[in-house]
Design a protein around this motif. Structure first.
Motif, PDB file in Angstrom:
ATOM      1  N   GLY A   1      17.726   2.600   5.144  1.00 47.97           N
ATOM      2  CA  GLY A   1      17.637   2.184   3.742  1.00 47.97           C
ATOM      3  C   GLY A   1      18.962   1.629   3.243  1.00 47.97           C
ATOM      4  N   SER A   2      20.075   2.162   3.804  1.00 46.69           N
ATOM      5  CA  SER A   2      21.387   1.684   3.348  1.00 46.69           C
ATOM      6  C   SER A   2      21.603   0.213   3.729  1.00 46.69           C
ATOM      7  CB  SER A   2      22.514   2.566   3.888  1.00 46.69           C
ATOM      8  OG  SER A   2      22.632   2.395   5.266  1.00 46.69           O
ATOM      9  N   LEU A   3      20.925  -0.261   4.774  1.00 43.40           N
ATOM     10  CA  LEU A   3      21.068  -1.671   5.155  1.00 43.40           C
ATOM     11  C   LEU A   3      20.420  -2.562   4.088  1.00 43.40           C
ATOM     12  CD1 LEU A   3      20.109  -1.405   8.949  1.00 43.40           C
ATOM     13  CD2 LEU A   3      22.367  -1.140   7.895  1.00 43.40           C
ATOM     14  N   TYR A   4      19.209  -2.180   3.661  1.00 42.94           N
ATOM     15  CA  TYR A   4      18.522  -2.943   2.611  1.00 42.94           C
ATOM     16  C   TYR A   4      19.269  -2.821   1.285  1.00 42.94           C
ATOM     17  CZ  TYR A   4      14.850  -3.502   6.023  1.00 42.94           C
ATOM     18  OH  TYR A   4      14.161  -3.847   7.148  1.00 42.94           O
TER      19      TYR A   4
ATOM     20  N   LYS B   1       8.683   6.915 -12.877  1.00 42.98           N
ATOM     21  CA  LYS B   1       8.078   5.595 -13.000  1.00 42.98           C
ATOM     22  C   LYS B   1       8.698   4.626 -11.977  1.00 42.98           C
ATOM     23  CE  LYS B   1       7.223   2.325 -16.722  1.00 42.98           C
ATOM     24  NZ  LYS B   1       8.487   1.612 -16.946  1.00 42.98           N
ATOM     25  N   ASP B   2      10.021   4.650 -11.867  1.00 42.79           N
ATOM     26  CA  ASP B   2      10.725   3.756 -10.927  1.00 42.79           C
ATOM     27  C   ASP B   2      10.323   4.063  -9.488  1.00 42.79           C
ATOM     28  OD1 ASP B   2      12.018   2.635 -13.013  1.00 42.79           O
ATOM     29  OD2 ASP B   2      14.005   3.471 -12.566  1.00 42.79           O
ATOM     30  N   LEU B   3      10.256   5.352  -9.202  1.00 36.63           N
ATOM     31  CA  LEU B   3       9.952   5.767  -7.831  1.00 36.63           C
ATOM     32  C   LEU B   3       8.529   5.375  -7.437  1.00 36.63           C
ATOM     33  CD1 LEU B   3      11.562   8.949  -6.763  1.00 36.63           C
ATOM     34  CD2 LEU B   3       9.133   8.935  -6.448  1.00 36.63           C
ATOM     35  N   GLU B   4       7.589   5.533  -8.377  1.00 39.00           N
ATOM     36  CA  GLU B   4       6.197   5.169  -8.079  1.00 39.00           C
ATOM     37  C   GLU B   4       6.061   3.655  -7.921  1.00 39.00           C
ATOM     38  OE1 GLU B   4       3.352   8.720  -9.652  1.00 39.00           O
ATOM     39  OE2 GLU B   4       4.096   7.400 -11.224  1.00 39.00           O
ATOM     40  N   ALA B   5       6.805   2.904  -8.739  1.00 40.48           N
ATOM     41  CA  ALA B   5       6.738   1.439  -8.642  1.00 40.48           C
ATOM     42  C   ALA B   5       7.306   0.976  -7.287  1.00 40.48           C
ATOM     43  CB  ALA B   5       7.512   0.798  -9.790  1.00 40.48           C
ATOM     44  N   ARG B   6       8.387   1.615  -6.867  1.00 34.49           N
ATOM     45  CA  ARG B   6       9.024   1.226  -5.601  1.00 34.49           C
ATOM     46  C   ARG B   6       8.121   1.600  -4.421  1.00 34.49           C
ATOM     47  NH1 ARG B   6      13.641   3.350  -2.802  1.00 34.49           N
ATOM     48  NH2 ARG B   6      14.142   4.790  -4.489  1.00 34.49           N
ATOM     49  N   ASP B   7       7.515   2.797  -4.470  1.00 34.10           N
ATOM     50  CA  ASP B   7       6.590   3.201  -3.406  1.00 34.10           C
ATOM     51  C   ASP B   7       5.422   2.220  -3.304  1.00 34.10           C
ATOM     52  OD1 ASP B   7       8.122   5.412  -2.861  1.00 34.10           O
ATOM     53  OD2 ASP B   7       6.792   6.827  -3.881  1.00 34.10           O
ATOM     54  N   ALA B   8       4.882   1.813  -4.469  1.00 36.12           N
ATOM     55  CA  ALA B   8       3.735   0.900  -4.476  1.00 36.12           C
ATOM     56  C   ALA B   8       4.144  -0.434  -3.843  1.00 36.12           C
ATOM     57  CB  ALA B   8       3.243   0.683  -5.900  1.00 36.12           C
TER      58      ALA B   8
ATOM     59  N   GLU C   1      19.298   0.862  -9.608  1.00 35.90           N
ATOM     60  CA  GLU C   1      19.184  -0.602  -9.719  1.00 35.90           C
ATOM     61  C   GLU C   1      19.275  -1.243  -8.330  1.00 35.90           C
ATOM     62  OE1 GLU C   1      22.510  -2.490 -11.577  1.00 35.90           O
ATOM     63  OE2 GLU C   1      21.354  -4.267 -12.155  1.00 35.90           O
ATOM     64  N   THR C   2      20.174  -0.717  -7.517  1.00 37.85           N
ATOM     65  CA  THR C   2      20.326  -1.228  -6.147  1.00 37.85           C
ATOM     66  C   THR C   2      19.048  -0.970  -5.353  1.00 37.85           C
ATOM     67  OG1 THR C   2      22.667  -0.627  -6.307  1.00 37.85           O
ATOM     68  CG2 THR C   2      21.853  -1.222  -4.129  1.00 37.85           C
ATOM     69  N   ALA C   3      18.447   0.213  -5.557  1.00 31.28           N
ATOM     70  CA  ALA C   3      17.208   0.564  -4.842  1.00 31.28           C
ATOM     71  C   ALA C   3      16.067  -0.390  -5.203  1.00 31.28           C
ATOM     72  CB  ALA C   3      16.820   2.004  -5.155  1.00 31.28           C
ATOM     73  N   GLU C   4      15.978  -0.720  -6.498  1.00 32.22           N
ATOM     74  CA  GLU C   4      14.909  -1.634  -6.942  1.00 32.22           C
ATOM     75  C   GLU C   4      15.049  -2.986  -6.245  1.00 32.22           C
ATOM     76  OE1 GLU C   4      12.610  -0.597  -9.112  1.00 32.22           O
ATOM     77  OE2 GLU C   4      13.661   1.304  -9.372  1.00 32.22           O
ATOM     78  N   ILE C   5      16.276  -3.482  -6.222  1.00 31.15           N
ATOM     79  CA  ILE C   5      16.492  -4.807  -5.618  1.00 31.15           C
ATOM     80  C   ILE C   5      16.323  -4.726  -4.103  1.00 31.15           C
ATOM     81  CG2 ILE C   5      18.208  -6.666  -5.310  1.00 31.15           C
ATOM     82  CD1 ILE C   5      19.091  -5.980  -8.197  1.00 31.15           C
ATOM     83  N   ALA C   6      16.698  -3.582  -3.532  1.00 36.25           N
ATOM     84  CA  ALA C   6      16.490  -3.383  -2.086  1.00 36.25           C
ATOM     85  C   ALA C   6      15.009  -3.532  -1.758  1.00 36.25           C
ATOM     86  CB  ALA C   6      16.994  -2.003  -1.663  1.00 36.25           C
ATOM     87  N   ALA C   7      14.143  -2.955  -2.598  1.00 41.32           N
ATOM     88  CA  ALA C   7      12.702  -3.025  -2.333  1.00 41.32           C
ATOM     89  C   ALA C   7      12.177  -4.465  -2.471  1.00 41.32           C
ATOM     90  CB  ALA C   7      11.950  -2.077  -3.257  1.00 41.32           C
ATOM     91  N   ILE C   8      12.822  -5.243  -3.338  1.00 41.01           N
ATOM     92  CA  ILE C   8      12.408  -6.654  -3.483  1.00 41.01           C
ATOM     93  C   ILE C   8      12.811  -7.449  -2.234  1.00 41.01           C
ATOM     94  CG2 ILE C   8      12.786  -8.798  -4.799  1.00 41.01           C
ATOM     95  CD1 ILE C   8      13.065  -6.984  -7.319  1.00 41.01           C
TER      96      ILE C   8
ATOM     97  N   PRO D   1       4.742  -2.611   6.020  1.00 36.67           N
ATOM     98  CA  PRO D   1       4.563  -1.720   4.862  1.00 36.67           C
ATOM     99  C   PRO D   1       4.850  -0.269   5.225  1.00 36.67           C
ATOM    100  CG  PRO D   1       2.423  -2.353   5.734  1.00 36.67           C
ATOM    101  CD  PRO D   1       3.451  -3.157   6.492  1.00 36.67           C
ATOM    102  N   LEU D   2       5.174   0.516   4.202  1.00 34.61           N
ATOM    103  CA  LEU D   2       5.353   1.956   4.400  1.00 34.61           C
ATOM    104  C   LEU D   2       3.999   2.560   4.731  1.00 34.61           C
ATOM    105  CD1 LEU D   2       6.719   4.765   4.067  1.00 34.61           C
ATOM    106  CD2 LEU D   2       6.176   4.603   1.635  1.00 34.61           C
ATOM    107  N   LYS D   3       3.869   3.079   5.940  1.00 34.41           N
ATOM    108  CA  LYS D   3       2.657   3.832   6.286  1.00 34.41           C
ATOM    109  C   LYS D   3       2.958   4.741   7.475  1.00 34.41           C
ATOM    110  CE  LYS D   3       0.301   0.832   9.514  1.00 34.41           C
ATOM    111  NZ  LYS D   3      -0.120  -0.529   9.606  1.00 34.41           N
ATOM    112  N   LYS D   4       2.166   5.782   7.579  1.00 39.79           N
ATOM    113  CA  LYS D   4       2.352   6.733   8.664  1.00 39.79           C
ATOM    114  C   LYS D   4       1.865   6.097   9.963  1.00 39.79           C
ATOM    115  CE  LYS D   4       0.441  11.129  10.207  1.00 39.79           C
ATOM    116  NZ  LYS D   4      -0.209  10.446  11.345  1.00 39.79           N
TER     117      LYS D   4
END
Ligand code: CDP
Ligand code: CDP
Length: 205
Positions: free
Chosen positions: A32-35, A158-165, A76-83, A174-177
Motif C-alpha cells: 500500500g505504501s507504494l500506491y 465513510k471514507d473507509l467504506e468509499a475506498r473499499d468500494a 487524503e493520500t489514501a484516497e488518491i492512492a485508491a484513485i 480488484p480487492l477480493k479473497k
C-alpha cells in the motif's frame, strides 16, 4: 517462503504482517505504501489525481520517494492512492518491484489488496484479513486521534467504506479473497489473538 496478506483498509494487515515477518524471519513489504507514494508525489506536484501519465512516471521512479514519509499515512493520500490504484498502467508499473521483492532468498511477507490474486498467486500461504467496517473505522479513528489528527468516527467510516468500494469495484486487480486464501476475521480478535490464529495457519501449511 512467501506469505500473501490481503484485505480491506485497517483490517490489521500491516500489524499482522510485521509480526509474522519477525516470527518467521521474513522480509516485509507494505505494498500500500507504494500506491501511497505515487499519490503523495502527485499531491506534492499539485497534479490532478487522474493524471495517470504522471502517476506511471512516479511509479517508475520509486527511489525518489521516501517510503517512510509520515504524509504517506494521511487519509487524503489514501484516497488518491485508491484513485491511482484503479489504473491498469500504474499497477503494471509497480508489479515487477513487488514480484522481485517477493523472490528474495530469505522469503517474504507482502500485504495489500491483490497479493494472493495477482502479485504472488503461488504464495505458500495466503491470508485474507478482514473485520467489520465499524471495527476497522474505530481502529483507524483511534490511530488518527493518537496522532492528533482532528476527524470524526463517522467521517473515517465513510471514507473507509468509499475506498473499499472503489478497491472492490475496479476492473483491474480488484480487492477480493483468492480462492485458496484463509479467511481471518479479526473483528473480535486483538493483535495477539490474530497473530496466534495466523501462526496456526502458517504452521499447518
Ligand atoms: O494494514 P491495515 O490497514 O490493514 O491495518 P493496520 O495498520 O495493521 O491496523 C490498523 C489499526 O488497528 C492499528 O492501530 C492496529 O494496532 C489496530 N489493530 C487492532 O486493534 N486489532 C487487530 N487485531 C489488528 C490491528
Ligand atoms: O493502510 P490501508 O489498509 O488503509 O491502505 P493501504 O494498504 O496503504 O493501501 C492504500 C490504497 O492503495 C488502497 O486503498 C488501494 O487502493 C491501494 N492498494 C492496491 O490497490 N493494491 C495493493 N496491493 C495495495 C494497496
Amino acid at each position: 517462503m512467501i506469505i500473501a496478506i490481503d484485505g480491506p483498509a485497517a483490517a490489521g494487515k500491516g500489524t499482522l504482517a510485521r509480526r509474522i515477518a519477525q516470527i518467521y524471519n521474513l522480509n516485509y513489504l507494505d505494498t500500500g505504501s507504494l500506491y501511497r507514494a505515487v499519490a503523495l508525489k502527485l499531491l506534492r506536484l499539485g497534479s490532478d489525481p487522474t493524471n495517470f501519465e504522471l502517476a506511471v512516471k512516479a511509479a517508475g521512479s520509486l527511489d525518489d520517494i521516501a517510503l517512510d514519509d509520515p504524509a504517506l499515512r494521511n487519509e487524503e493520500t489514501a484516497e488518491i492512492a485508491a484513485i491511482v490504484a484503479a489504473n491498469q498502467a500504474v499497477r503494471a508499473a509497480l508489479l515487477q518491484y513487488q514480484r522481485d521483492f517477493a523472490q528474495t532468498p530469505t522469503g517474504a511477507v507482502l500485504d495489500g489488496r491483490d497479493i494472493g490474486t495477482v502479485v504472488c498467486p503461488d504464495a505458500d500461504v495466503k491470508l485474507f484479513v478482514t473485520a467489520s467496517a465499524e471495527v476497522r473505522a474505530r481502529r483507524r479513528f483511534d490511530e488518527l486521534a493518537a496522532k492528533g489528527i482532528q476527524t470524526t468516527y463517522d467521517a473515517v467510516l465513510k471514507d473507509l467504506e468509499a475506498r473499499d468500494a472503489r478497491d472492490q469495484g475496479r476492473g483491474t486487480a480488484p480487492l477480493k479473497k483468492a480462492d485458496d486464501a484463509h479467511l481471518l476475521d479479526t473483528s473480535k480478535l486483538d493483535i495477539e489473538a490474530a497473530v496466534t490464529a495466523a501462526c496456526k495457519i502458517i504452521d499447518a501449511a
